[in-house]
Enzyme design. Structure first.
Site, PDB file in Angstrom:
ATOM      1  CD  GLN A 107      -0.773   5.837   0.696  1.00 28.84           C
ATOM      2  OE1 GLN A 107      -0.702   6.320  -0.372  1.00 28.84           O
ATOM      3  NE2 GLN A 107      -1.729   5.271   1.299  1.00 28.84           N
ATOM      4  CD  GLU A 108       3.859   3.478   5.770  1.00 28.84           C
ATOM      5  OE1 GLU A 108       3.433   3.401   6.862  1.00 28.84           O
ATOM      6  OE2 GLU A 108       3.921   2.208   5.105  1.00 28.84           O
TER       7      GLU A 108
END
Length: 166
Positions: free
Chosen positions: A44-45
């Protein structure tokens, strides 16, 4: 070409890649966090891009600001980030996992810990929970979903030792 176009909807290896396996395994051992949690946050990052840089100056696979990365490194007795940022994948993963471990220890469950990782501890404190920011709410949901899918589709287990599903 997409997975849909080639009819590979259920190819788990394509849908749920597991890059940086050795770095994640080391970080998991260090922090006692499930590897899937670390992998889900990393996805996600940074979408697994080790050279990712955010508008806020967060860098690397786990998207930590140099200040946060340095503070975590000091607390955990890890090497500090390099002067030019945090573009050292194995150490990025260890520092990011250590930061997530600190947050899980503080908040006692993954949802609030993810919100603090994304929006900052001050916002979690200010709103007495997950902040009402669309970005943060989506972030928590996406990480939960990816972690769940990794656990249930890849290895048949869904580790939830500190309330990931809360």
């Amino acid at each position: 070409m997409t997975l849909a176009q080639v009819g590979e909807f259920d190819d788990v290896r394509l849908r749920y890649p597991r890059p940086y396996a050795s770095a994640i395994a080391e970080a998991s051992k260090l922090t006692q966090l499930p590897p899937d949690w670390i992998l889900a946050v990393m996805r996600q990052e940074s979408l697994f891009r080790d050279d990712a840089v955010s508008r806020a100056g967060a860098r690397g696979l786990m998207q930590m600001t140099p200040t946060t990365a340095a503070a975590v490194a000091k607390r955990w007795h890890l090497p500090p980030p390099q002067r030019d940022g945090t573009f050292d994948p194995p150490m990025d993963v260890q520092r990011g996992a250590a930061h997530l471990r600190d947050l899980v220890d503080k908040y006692g469950q993954l949802g609030l810990s993810l919100a603090a990782y994304n929006a900052g501890e001050g916002n979690v404190r200010r709103f007495h929970g997950i902040p009402p920011f669309r970005e943060t709410q989506n972030y928590v949901l996406r990480v939960h979903n990816f972690q769940r899918d990794l656990g249930s589709r890849v290895d048949g287990q869904n580790a939830d030792p500190v309330g990931a599903s809360q």
